[in-house]
Design a protein around this motif. Structure first.
Motif, mmCIF file in Angstrom:
data_model
loop_
_atom_site.group_PDB
_atom_site.id
_atom_site.type_symbol
_atom_site.label_atom_id
_atom_site.label_comp_id
_atom_site.label_asym_id
_atom_site.label_seq_id
_atom_site.Cartn_x
_atom_site.Cartn_y
_atom_site.Cartn_z
ATOM 1 N N ARG A 134 52.702 11.567 45.750
ATOM 2 C CA ARG A 134 52.097 11.934 44.474
ATOM 3 C C ARG A 134 51.155 13.118 44.654
ATOM 4 N NH1 ARG A 134 47.665 11.008 41.218
ATOM 5 N NH2 ARG A 134 48.099 10.672 38.995
ATOM 6 N N GLN A 135 51.313 14.106 43.817
ATOM 7 C CA GLN A 135 50.465 15.293 43.916
ATOM 8 C C GLN A 135 49.052 15.002 43.421
ATOM 9 O OE1 GLN A 135 52.241 18.592 41.864
ATOM 10 N NE2 GLN A 135 53.655 19.055 43.516
ATOM 11 N N LYS A 136 48.110 15.718 43.996
ATOM 12 C CA LYS A 136 46.718 15.592 43.585
ATOM 13 C C LYS A 136 46.543 16.124 42.174
ATOM 14 C CE LYS A 136 42.029 16.812 45.078
ATOM 15 N NZ LYS A 136 41.229 17.571 46.092
ATOM 16 N N ASP A 137 45.744 15.423 41.379
ATOM 17 C CA ASP A 137 45.500 15.852 40.002
ATOM 18 C C ASP A 137 44.714 17.158 39.973
ATOM 19 O OD1 ASP A 137 46.786 13.620 38.993
ATOM 20 O OD2 ASP A 137 44.947 12.439 38.859
ATOM 21 N N LEU A 138 44.959 17.942 38.945
ATOM 22 C CA LEU A 138 44.177 19.167 38.743
ATOM 23 C C LEU A 138 42.757 18.806 38.322
ATOM 24 C CD1 LEU A 138 46.829 21.369 36.878
ATOM 25 C CD2 LEU A 138 46.137 21.506 39.278
ATOM 26 N N ASP A 139 41.831 19.695 38.579
ATOM 27 C CA ASP A 139 40.409 19.446 38.329
ATOM 28 C C ASP A 139 39.992 20.044 36.980
ATOM 29 O OD1 ASP A 139 37.711 19.072 38.350
ATOM 30 O OD2 ASP A 139 37.343 20.098 40.254
ATOM 31 N N PHE A 140 39.853 19.181 35.989
ATOM 32 C CA PHE A 140 39.481 19.646 34.644
ATOM 33 C C PHE A 140 37.967 19.741 34.462
ATOM 34 C CE2 PHE A 140 43.790 18.220 34.138
ATOM 35 C CZ PHE A 140 44.320 19.106 33.217
ATOM 36 N N SER A 141 37.217 19.336 35.466
ATOM 37 C CA SER A 141 35.755 19.341 35.336
ATOM 38 C C SER A 141 35.172 20.744 35.482
ATOM 39 C CB SER A 141 35.133 18.411 36.379
ATOM 40 O OG SER A 141 35.318 18.927 37.694
ATOM 41 N N ARG A 142 35.936 21.695 35.990
ATOM 42 C CA ARG A 142 35.420 23.040 36.242
ATOM 43 C C ARG A 142 35.442 23.942 35.012
ATOM 44 N NH1 ARG A 142 35.052 24.592 41.671
ATOM 45 N NH2 ARG A 142 35.771 23.016 43.154
ATOM 46 N N PHE A 143 36.099 23.501 33.958
ATOM 47 C CA PHE A 143 36.242 24.361 32.780
ATOM 48 C C PHE A 143 34.880 24.820 32.259
ATOM 49 C CE2 PHE A 143 36.287 24.695 28.099
ATOM 50 C CZ PHE A 143 37.188 25.744 27.953
ATOM 51 N N GLU A 144 34.775 26.120 32.009
ATOM 52 C CA GLU A 144 33.558 26.669 31.431
ATOM 53 C C GLU A 144 33.886 27.964 30.690
ATOM 54 O OE1 GLU A 144 30.970 27.349 34.733
ATOM 55 O OE2 GLU A 144 31.904 29.261 35.279
ATOM 56 N N ARG A 145 33.141 28.222 29.650
ATOM 57 C CA ARG A 145 33.328 29.460 28.904
ATOM 58 C C ARG A 145 32.481 30.540 29.565
ATOM 59 N NH1 ARG A 145 33.143 25.339 24.981
ATOM 60 N NH2 ARG A 145 35.086 25.210 23.769
ATOM 61 N N PRO A 146 33.097 31.625 29.969
ATOM 62 C CA PRO A 146 32.340 32.662 30.698
ATOM 63 C C PRO A 146 31.376 33.399 29.787
ATOM 64 C CG PRO A 146 34.548 33.432 30.212
ATOM 65 C CD PRO A 146 34.508 31.986 29.799
ATOM 66 N N LEU A 147 30.356 33.998 30.380
ATOM 67 C CA LEU A 147 29.428 34.819 29.607
ATOM 68 C C LEU A 147 30.193 35.951 28.934
ATOM 69 C CD1 LEU A 147 26.352 35.088 32.013
ATOM 70 C CD2 LEU A 147 26.552 33.710 29.936
ATOM 71 N N GLY A 148 29.831 36.204 27.704
ATOM 72 C CA GLY A 148 30.514 37.243 26.956
ATOM 73 C C GLY A 148 31.557 36.703 26.007
ATOM 74 N N SER A 149 31.918 35.428 26.150
ATOM 75 C CA SER A 149 32.855 34.825 25.212
ATOM 76 C C SER A 149 32.090 34.425 23.952
ATOM 77 C CB SER A 149 33.509 33.593 25.834
ATOM 78 O OG SER A 149 32.556 32.558 26.035
ATOM 79 N N PRO A 150 32.782 34.200 22.828
ATOM 80 C CA PRO A 150 32.089 33.850 21.586
ATOM 81 C C PRO A 150 31.166 32.645 21.706
ATOM 82 C CG PRO A 150 34.352 34.439 21.120
ATOM 83 C CD PRO A 150 34.218 34.398 22.619
ATOM 84 N N GLU A 151 31.527 31.696 22.564
ATOM 85 C CA GLU A 151 30.711 30.491 22.714
ATOM 86 C C GLU A 151 29.623 30.661 23.753
ATOM 87 O OE1 GLU A 151 30.921 27.556 20.926
ATOM 88 O OE2 GLU A 151 32.172 28.805 19.647
ATOM 89 N N GLN A 152 29.726 31.700 24.586
ATOM 90 C CA GLN A 152 28.725 31.959 25.622
ATOM 91 C C GLN A 152 28.371 33.427 25.620
ATOM 92 O OE1 GLN A 152 27.139 29.980 27.617
ATOM 93 N NE2 GLN A 152 28.176 28.034 27.320
ATOM 94 N N PRO A 153 27.669 33.921 24.603
ATOM 95 C CA PRO A 153 27.348 35.346 24.543
ATOM 96 C C PRO A 153 26.426 35.755 25.692
ATOM 97 C CG PRO A 153 26.107 34.110 22.901
ATOM 98 C CD PRO A 153 27.125 33.147 23.477
#
Length: 377
Positions: free
Chosen positions: A355-374
């Motif tokens: 069984r393959q290792k699950d992907l890591d969804f905990s790292r998701f972040e909106r980078p600076l400069g995006s609409p949610e992270q100006p």
């Protein structure tokens, strides 16, 4: 006929019109379908015939690819299929130049007024705003990361991608937002993007699958005329694995009496190249694919045609296709059970059942400069 969307041509050329019959016995250089059969939504059905002017076995000039813009406002497609392990996917292209005769995506071209035959592999809709649309999707208020697969319908690294780089731009968005991504392809072009996929894999953000249907180069060329040759797909597996990506080899589809004899050697070579898991799908013949595949068999594998169709019908309850969930990709009956047992045994033998290792969804972040992270300034 549905009005065709306006678009732009990648190359200046003319193509064979959709109502021009291809004489029986002729070959379309570099294409999988033998005809441009009418889609199921057309008001009129066209039938090719030999008018006596063609020469049996004659090869007609290659069709060039026409590229049209897809004006979709979303890049994410969703499904509710219980036998598919994901419900979100991205397909940067509609239609596929690879021209695989068995492709289950062919019938979708009929929705646009195009033939699932030659049109599917020579009239390609692109999503040039794909990266921008994905960024908008990630910036929706309250968005939480979920599995997304690239290329679940048509190949995201098909030949036109070499020039347009739409898939590459989409991958850059995944990397910038640290959003996990999975993909499936039969193109060696995926190795071009190891500079993005490698660092993502180190963070547990990327894994891939490579479709390998046969090791027979002649059969692959006839069946998948513009896809990477088998040895190049093995090299793609090796390159992805060396870059740290978990790689699944997909024997999709398995065609009885044509490719099922290759289950064991194919999985052995894939494991040797670095694949860590495996899966398969039995040949599916829904809608227009049934007649397209029969045409192909009659021309390219006439000696095996009746045996292939007979076994397919045995595994589909006497029909050409059974769309029932959980059976459409596996079939039923003694021959289908034998394929399943052989495949599972080969997976164990070549250690492809881990069984393959699950992907890591905990790292998701909106980078600076995006609409949610100006940015600060």
């Amino acid at each position: 006929m549905t009005e065709r969307p306006s678009g732009y041509a990648l190359n200046a050329h003319t193509t064979t019109p959709d109502d021009a019959p291809v004489a029986p016995g002729t070959s379309i250089r570099g294409r999988g379908a033998r005809s441009n059969i009418s889609g199921r939504y057309e008001a009129f059905q066209r039938e090719a015939f030999d008018d006596g002017w063609g020469v049996d076995g004659e090869e007609v000039s290659a069709l060039r690819t026409t590229v049209l813009k897809d004006a979709s406002r979303s890049i994410i497609a969703t499904n509710q299929s219980p036998d598919i392990s994901f419900d979100q996917s991205i397909n940067p292209y509609r239609g596929c130049e690879h021209g695989c005769i068995y492709c289950y995506a062919r019938p979708s071209h009929a929705y646009w007024g195009y033939s699932p035959g030659l049109d599917f592999e020579s009239v390609i809709f692109t999503k040039p705003d794909g990266a921008k649309l994905l960024e908008q999707f990630f910036n929706r208020p309250g968005y939480r990361p979920k599995p997304i697969v690239i290329g679940a319908n048509t190949d995201a690294w098909q030949p036109v991608e070499r020039r347009l780089e739409i898939t590459r731009d989409i991958l850059k968005v995944f990397a910038r937002y640290k959003h996990p991504v999975s993909f499936i392809t039969k193109s060696a072009l995926v190795l071009r993007d190891l500079d993005i996929l490698g660092p993502m894999a180190e963070q547990g953000l990327a894994k891939g699958a490579v479709s390998l249907t046969t090791l027979d180069r002649k059969l692959a060329r006839d069946m998948e005329p513009r896809a990477a040759a088998p040895h190049r797909r093995l090299k793609a597996i090796e390159g992805l694995a060396s870059a740290g990506l978990p790689v699944t080899v997909m024997m999709a589809p398995i065609i009885p009496a044509l490719t099922d004899r290759e289950i064991e050697p194919l999985l052995e070579q894939a494991a040797g190249a670095g694949a860590s898991s495996a899966g398969y799908v039995l040949l599916r013949l829904p809608m227009e694919i049934r007649d397209l595949f029969r045409e192909w068999l009659a021309e390219k594998r006439p000696d095996a045609a009746s045996r292939v169709i007979s076994l397919m019908r045995q595994m589909r309850g006497g029909r050409d296709y059974d769309p029932t969930w959980m059976r459409r990709g596996r079939g039923q009956g003694p021959f289908a059970e034998m394929i399943s047992k052989r495949f599972r045994a080969a997976m164990r033998r070549y250690q492809l059942d881990v069984r393959q290792k699950d992907l890591d969804f905990s790292r998701f972040e909106r980078p600076l400069g995006s609409p949610e992270q100006p940015g600060l300034f």
